[in-house]
Design a protein around this motif. Structure first.
Motif, PDB file in Angstrom:
ATOM      1  N   VAL A 140       0.805  -1.208   0.000  1.00 16.58           N
ATOM      2  CA  VAL A 140       0.000   0.000   0.000  1.00 16.58           C
ATOM      3  C   VAL A 140       0.844   1.267   0.000  1.00 16.58           C
ATOM      4  O   VAL A 140       0.451   2.295  -0.518  1.00 16.58           O
ATOM      5  CB  VAL A 140      -0.925  -0.022   1.240  1.00 16.58           C
TER       6      VAL A 140
ATOM      7  N   ALA B  91      -9.275   7.820  -7.807  1.00 15.02           N
ATOM      8  CA  ALA B  91      -9.278   6.436  -7.335  1.00 15.02           C
ATOM      9  C   ALA B  91     -10.692   5.892  -7.238  1.00 15.02           C
ATOM     10  O   ALA B  91     -10.953   4.755  -7.648  1.00 15.02           O
ATOM     11  CB  ALA B  91      -8.563   6.350  -5.990  1.00 15.02           C
ATOM     12  N   THR B  95     -12.027   2.929  -9.682  1.00 14.47           N
ATOM     13  CA  THR B  95     -12.432   1.684  -9.040  1.00 14.47           C
ATOM     14  C   THR B  95     -13.856   1.315  -9.439  1.00 14.47           C
ATOM     15  O   THR B  95     -14.152   0.168  -9.777  1.00 14.47           O
ATOM     16  CB  THR B  95     -12.329   1.829  -7.516  1.00 14.47           C
ATOM     17  N   ILE B 212      -9.784  -3.343  -3.943  1.00 13.46           N
ATOM     18  CA  ILE B 212      -8.577  -2.981  -3.200  1.00 13.46           C
ATOM     19  C   ILE B 212      -7.422  -2.714  -4.153  1.00 13.46           C
ATOM     20  O   ILE B 212      -6.738  -1.687  -4.079  1.00 13.46           O
ATOM     21  CB  ILE B 212      -8.201  -4.105  -2.211  1.00 13.46           C
ATOM     22  N   PHE B 215      -7.936   0.408  -6.300  1.00 10.78           N
ATOM     23  CA  PHE B 215      -7.825   1.604  -5.480  1.00 10.78           C
ATOM     24  C   PHE B 215      -6.368   1.877  -5.114  1.00 10.78           C
ATOM     25  O   PHE B 215      -5.874   2.987  -5.279  1.00 10.78           O
ATOM     26  CB  PHE B 215      -8.672   1.437  -4.210  1.00 10.78           C
ATOM     27  N   VAL B 216      -5.683   0.847  -4.648  1.00  7.19           N
ATOM     28  CA  VAL B 216      -4.291   1.031  -4.229  1.00  7.19           C
ATOM     29  C   VAL B 216      -3.423   1.448  -5.411  1.00  7.19           C
ATOM     30  O   VAL B 216      -2.628   2.383  -5.310  1.00  7.19           O
ATOM     31  CB  VAL B 216      -3.747  -0.271  -3.602  1.00  7.19           C
ATOM     32  N   TRP B 219      -4.187   4.954  -6.429  1.00  8.82           N
ATOM     33  CA  TRP B 219      -3.734   5.856  -5.370  1.00  8.82           C
ATOM     34  C   TRP B 219      -2.221   6.063  -5.449  1.00  8.82           C
ATOM     35  O   TRP B 219      -1.724   7.162  -5.282  1.00  8.82           O
ATOM     36  CB  TRP B 219      -4.113   5.270  -4.007  1.00  8.82           C
ATOM     37  N   ASN B 220      -1.492   5.003  -5.724  1.00 11.20           N
ATOM     38  CA  ASN B 220      -0.028   5.099  -5.720  1.00 11.20           C
ATOM     39  C   ASN B 220       0.572   5.357  -7.084  1.00 11.20           C
ATOM     40  O   ASN B 220       1.784   5.392  -7.226  1.00 11.20           O
ATOM     41  CB  ASN B 220       0.576   3.818  -5.147  1.00 11.20           C
ATOM     42  N   SER B 262      -0.431   9.533   3.459  1.00 10.36           N
ATOM     43  CA  SER B 262      -1.119   9.010   2.278  1.00 10.36           C
ATOM     44  C   SER B 262      -1.468   7.541   2.465  1.00 10.36           C
ATOM     45  O   SER B 262      -2.273   6.982   1.721  1.00 10.36           O
ATOM     46  CB  SER B 262      -0.271   9.206   1.021  1.00 10.36           C
ATOM     47  N   VAL B 266      -5.798   4.460   2.062  1.00 11.53           N
ATOM     48  CA  VAL B 266      -5.727   3.129   1.463  1.00 11.53           C
ATOM     49  C   VAL B 266      -5.882   2.055   2.514  1.00 11.53           C
ATOM     50  O   VAL B 266      -6.523   1.029   2.279  1.00 11.53           O
ATOM     51  CB  VAL B 266      -4.392   2.917   0.714  1.00 11.53           C
ATOM     52  N   SER B 267      -5.300   2.282   3.683  1.00 11.16           N
ATOM     53  CA  SER B 267      -5.436   1.284   4.742  1.00 11.16           C
ATOM     54  C   SER B 267      -6.890   1.163   5.169  1.00 11.16           C
ATOM     55  O   SER B 267      -7.375   0.066   5.448  1.00 11.16           O
ATOM     56  CB  SER B 267      -4.589   1.673   5.953  1.00 11.16           C
ATOM     57  N   VAL B 269      -9.539   1.652   3.317  1.00 12.74           N
ATOM     58  CA  VAL B 269     -10.226   0.870   2.293  1.00 12.74           C
ATOM     59  C   VAL B 269      -9.955  -0.607   2.501  1.00 12.74           C
ATOM     60  O   VAL B 269     -10.855  -1.444   2.464  1.00 12.74           O
ATOM     61  CB  VAL B 269      -9.776   1.316   0.885  1.00 12.74           C
TER      62      VAL B 269
END
Lengths: 318, 288, 436
Positions: A140, B91, B95, B212, B215-216, B219-220, B262, B266-267, B269
């Motif tokens: 992550v 994101a 998703t 997941i 999204f991850v 996000w990254n 940041s 994500v965590s 989610v």
């Protein structure tokens, strides 16, 4: 089954089949349209680009050169002169291929084993939520931060070496600055980062295994290991197929970790296919050559995928 | 009900051995967890240091003095809140689109037969194999001509239709017994009905996984937003992070602090969705 | 497989209506999302003339801020709008992509010397022939020629960073050793570095950042030799000098620095490094960090040491400039800007924050020395006007390839994977193969 076969015989060809195909297309369309426009067409452009010389700029500057780009990246003249040893020993592509292949061959099985083991351990256990989150954490977090951390961990007198020394092994070198260890530091970080990711995939797949199957095996007197081998593993095959194809592809495309941690060095010890592509495309502005290298990558990955693909078919036809 | 009986049966056969095994597994897990978390510990400690202390020899695990102000500094130095909003928007949209369209398409690949299926599928996988660096330029030229350059929409459409989701969902659908589809068909459900009423509910774990991952990854993502988004109001968190790295100086303490921030969304989610990995769903429908 | 075949037999007369609730929900979510999208309208443009300038680190680079302020003050009605195109190597990637996509920004800043060649060959750079006829370029002392291709000028330099030797006055005074001077030879410098090393106090005599330029680029200071010549025997002396210092413990090792990513500014500001050969850009970093209270030390600069037979005060460096986008629709205004930027007025703005402008004159040197926080001693001021500045890398078609090779072998030598002799032989061979 027999009923279906009868019906199948009855409607063998004709309108119904066409309508079925239409239904299938209606399922595909929403995704395929976006996919075709934003990915497939650019990719086809890239395939074509490998036959051109182009430094960017107007499209009018495209110059058709046939297979010249391929001759250049394979160092065709030198190889004809000095033999194939030259290609793997000195040509950039050969070295990048060798490094990438080595990295892939080590990383893929290692990650799969770790991910599967973690998933099995965490499938039904108290406190699993905590551990699952912990193992997924590396995936992550942002790449820069992670790589900077690991470079520091792997320093000459960093914590990893201190640990190794405490085990009584005399090792006193910085990993990333050492020709043999540099690629292992990339492998280590990749496995560390990705095992949680593939663990999640396996966990999701494990939920899909009908409990009746494991129960039946227990009744038949199978122990846990036999159960795993003969029930769980075969049931996980579609996931393993997915995981191994995706891993092979992503390993062949390894870039970020290398770019941040070793920059392909020392020397060319961690030069990978995509670092090479990046260099050709964006540092040297040779988009045609960069595309040609990508095609090499594409061919390799497709070949591996087709092999895996056909073995999957064999499995499901059984 | 069935499971509890089954569980007791196994536990009966060798309680001492099982307990020892369990302890070993726990020790192993804890050791692995520590190994996984060490770099994060260093990240946290660096985020509380002064810039020049981060890489100082010999390394310190605990900062001399805690510089909590780093965490407020990152919001002042760059418009991090805007970046968060943009990233969240991209994101979420990606998703949503990705999950919907790819679970739809994957059904055709996994459970329907039509002409050109395998070739098309190989096309999908083939595009995953081509590195983005190779087709980035043609893609950019095209996107620009559509007027999508420097809009958040660009990032959405670029990532929403990737082959990855289709591939992932196809694999999950394949592991769902075909007998279920057949039974549904005999009951008079259309293919769309089968998808919505049988496949979707059965693939909760798969969809959670896809959500997941998408999204991850979105996000990254760094390179995409770096190329496509230019105005400050459009930038994303990962691009924002690199603003602490400059030509002649980089602020690693701030990078660490911002990366940790940041990590939070994500965590969340992940934590929200991970219950789907525990909820067994497999036994629910096989009897039909 | 079988399942897929069976699906074929489905009765297709049923329609989607059955699944209405689910689809409806999905659709409404999508529609809501689309609405949100439409709210993200393009912002209105500022009034008056707007000149867009593509550059890097726009919000944090002091000289960019100073230049914008000064230009807008002297040109009422014109607004400079910076386009932030990333940082580091990504700048080139992004600008390349933008320009290939037909970007119409007016001015593109040139980060590396060879960018003008690349972008000119792609047709992105507007020729400046018509403009430079009556433009005074004397203050550039010849470096502007690096932006000329076949006699046609494509860019104007506005910053020129040459390398100097930074030193920590506090450490020298504490050790009672004479300060470095403007005419040291490399051997004298090495001796001084060893003298300043104090292992008990954890003090290093000097510091080498991990770049090729910190160790080997000194060979080009004579103004004749370049790193693209194809022979690298000239570098041997400098590699040996470095390894001798590393063995002695007079500097941190390359392997450690590479792994830890320790920044040279941090290394110097930590206060345990006596000397540091580095580019002039560090001056403004030091001034700012000390002002902001992030570091406290007394420092000075002198000219970099010189090899035997090379004049004292010879150095090498890099320049930064600007070109006009061939697709710009306001080229005259763009020229007004870049000519101002490179000329004495722009130079003053650049120098006001401690950066080193490309335009050199006594007046500018005074302005640079007058910056608050610049060391007050005469030697530091004298070091501002080097005798000659060679280019770090020449410009040419094969240069990017040569750079890759030399850097790869450099990293092997520095990590002690090969001896300097072996590494140099490898450089010679590989570059010869390339040039053949």
């Amino acid at each position: 089954m027999s009923q279906a076969e009868v019906r199948k015989g009855r409607y063998k060809m004709g309108r119904l089949e066409k309508k079925n195909t239409l239904i299938a297309y209606s399922f595909l369309a929403p995704n395929f349209i976006g996919f075709a426009v934003f990915t497939l067409i650019p990719v086809i452009c890239a395939v074509a680009l490998s036959l051109f010389e182009w430094g960017g700029g107007d499209i009018s500057r495209l110059k058709f050169v046939g297979l010249d780009n391929y001759a250049t990246i394979f160092a065709a003249k030198k190889v004809a002169e000095k033999g194939i040893g030259y290609f793997f020993g000195r040509a950039d592509l050969g070295i990048a291929l060798k490094n990438t292949a080595f990295y892939t061959v080590v990383t893929v099985p290692l990650t799969i084993v770790c991910a599967l083991a973690l998933a099995m351990l965490l499938n039904k256990i108290r406190g699993a939520v905590f551990f699952r989150t912990v193992f997924f954490f590396p995936y992550v977090s942002s790449m820069v931060a992670i790589c900077v951390c690991w470079s520091f961990m792997l320093m000459r007198n960093g914590p990893v070496n201190q640990f190794i020394m405490a085990l009584g092994i005399d090792f006193n070198k910085g990993w990333t600055a050492d020709s043999t260890m540099a690629i292992w530091s990339i492998i280590l970080v990749s496995v560390w980062r990705n095992m949680g990711y593939y663990m999640v995939l396996y966990l999701a797949a494990l939920q899909g295994i009908p409990r009746e199957l494991t129960e039946a095996a227990t009744v038949d007197g199978a122990n846990k290991w036999q159960q795993f081998l003969h029930v769980t593993l075969p049931q996980l095959k579609p996931t393993t197929f997915f995981v191994s194809v995706m891993m092979v592809i992503s390993c062949f495309k390894i870039y970020d970790v290398v770019a941040i941690m070793t920059e392909g060095g020392p020397g060319r010890a961690t030069k990978m296919l995509v670092t090479y592509i990046y260099d050709e495309a964006f540092v040297k502005n040779r988009y045609g050559q960069a595309s040609a290298i990508s095609m090499v990558l594409l061919v390799i990955v497709l070949a591996i995928t087709i092999i895996q693909f056909s073995s999957e078919k064999k499995f499901s036809n059984d | 009900m069935e499971t509890s009986v089954h569980g007791r049966e196994i536990r009966k056969d060798n309680p001492v051995l099982r307990r020892i095994l369990r302890v070993i597994i726990w020790i192993l897990l804890i050791a692995l967890a520590v190994f996984t978390l060490i770099p994060f510990f260093w990240m946290i400690s660096s985020s509380l240091k002064l810039d020049r202390e981060v890489f100082a020899f010999p390394m310190r695990w605990i900062p001399e003095t805690y510089h909590w102000e780093n965490y407020s500094l990152i919001w002042e130095r760059v418009p991090l809140l805007t970046y968060f909003k943009n990233t969240a928007f991209i994101a979420v949209m990606v998703t949503l689109l990705q999950t919907l369209t790819s679970s739809f398409a994957a059904y055709a690949f996994a459970k329907l037969n039509f002409r050109g299926r395998d070739v098309l599928f190989l096309c999908y996988i083939g595009t995953i194999a081509v590195p983005w660096q190779a087709y980035m330029l043609p893609q950019f030229i095209m996107m620009r001509s559509m007027g999508l350059y420097d809009t958040l929409w660009a990032m959405v459409v670029l990532q929403a239709f990737s082959a990855f989701g289709v591939f992932l969902m196809r694999q999950f659908y394949r592991s769902i017994p075909t007998e279920l589809c057949e039974a549904a068909r005999l009951d008079g459900l259309s293919e769309y009905g089968i998808w919505a009423r049988i496949m979707l509910p059965l693939s909760k774990a798969a969809i959670a996984t896809l959500v997941i991952f998408t999204f991850v990854n979105t996000w990254n993502d760094y390179m995409g937003p770096m190329i496509y988004l230019t105005r400050d109001m459009n930038k994303t968190i990962q691009v924002g992070l690199r603003r602490f790295i400059q030509q002649y100086s980089s602020d690693y303490h701030l990078i660490m602090a911002a990366s940790l921030c940041s990590l939070v969304p994500v965590s969340v989610v992940f934590l929200c969705l991970q219950r789907y990995f525990i909820e067994g769903i497999a036994t629910s429908g096989l009897k039909g | 497989m079988e399942g897929a075949l069976d699906c074929e037999t489905d009765n297709i007369s049923r329609t989607m209506t059955e699944e209405e609730p689910f689809m409806k929900k999905m659709l409404s979510v999508l529609l809501a999302a689309m609405l949100m999208m439409s709210l993200l309208a393009v912002p209105a443009l500022a009034e008056g003339q707007v000149l867009t300038v593509v550059t890097w680190d726009t919000t944090t680079t002091p000289y960019l801020i100073a230049q914008k302020e000064a230009f807008e003050a002297s040109h009422p009605g014109v607004t400079i709008e910076y386009v932030d195109a990333g940082t580091g190597n990504e700048y080139e990637v992004k600008v390349n992509t933008l320009l290939s996509g037909g970007d119409t920004s007016d001015v593109i800043m040139l980060k590396e010397n060879d960018q003008v060649v690349k972008w000119q060959s792609q047709g992105f750079a507007a020729p400046l022939t018509d403009y430079i006829a009556d433009y005074d370029m004397s203050g550039f002392v010849g470096i502007e020629k690096n932006y000329a291709i076949d006699g046609v000028q494509y860019g104007i330099p506005f910053r020129s960073d040459f390398w100097v030797l930074f030193y920590n006055k506090d450490l020298f005074e504490a050790a009672g050793v004479d300060l470095p001077t403007n005419d040291m030879t490399w051997d004298q410098y090495a001796e001084l570095a060893k003298k300043m090393t104090d292992k008990e106090k954890d003090i290093y005599g000097t510091h080498y950042h991990t770049w090729l330029s910190t160790v080997a680029n000194w060979a080009v200071c004579d103004g004749k030799y370049t790193l693209a010549d194809g022979t690298y025997d000239n570098l041997l002396y400098f590699y040996k000098l470095y390894q001798d210092l590393e063995d002695y413990g007079a500097c941190m090792t390359y392997a450690d620095l590479k792994a830890s990513g320790l920044k040279y500014a941090a290394a110097f500001e930590n206060g345990n490094v006596a000397m540091l050969p580095m580019g002039y850009w560090l001056v403004s970093t030091l001034i700012n960090d000390i002002k902001a209270g992030n570091a406290s030390l007394n420092w000075g600069i002198v000219a970099v040491p010189h090899a035997d037979g090379v004049a004292a005060g010879s150095s090498f460096g890099n320049m930064t400039g600007a070109m006009i986008n061939a697709k710009s629709e306001q080229k005259d205004l763009a020229w007004e800007y870049i000519s101002w930027l490179g000329g004495p007025e722009g130079a003053k703005a650049t120098a006001s924050v401690g950066a080193r402008p490309a335009w050199v004159s006594e007046e500018i040197a005074d302005a640079m020395a007058a910056v608050d926080g610049f060391p007050a001693d005469d030697n530091s001021k004298a070091a501002l006007l080097p005798v000659s500045v060679a280019m770090e890398w020449p410009v040419g078609e094969k240069v990017p390839d040569i750079k890759t090779i030399v850097n790869e072998e450099h990293s092997l030598i520095m990590a002690r994977e090969v001896t300097p002799e072996e590494g140099i032989e490898e450089m010679n061979e590989r570059v010869a193969e390339l040039l053949k």
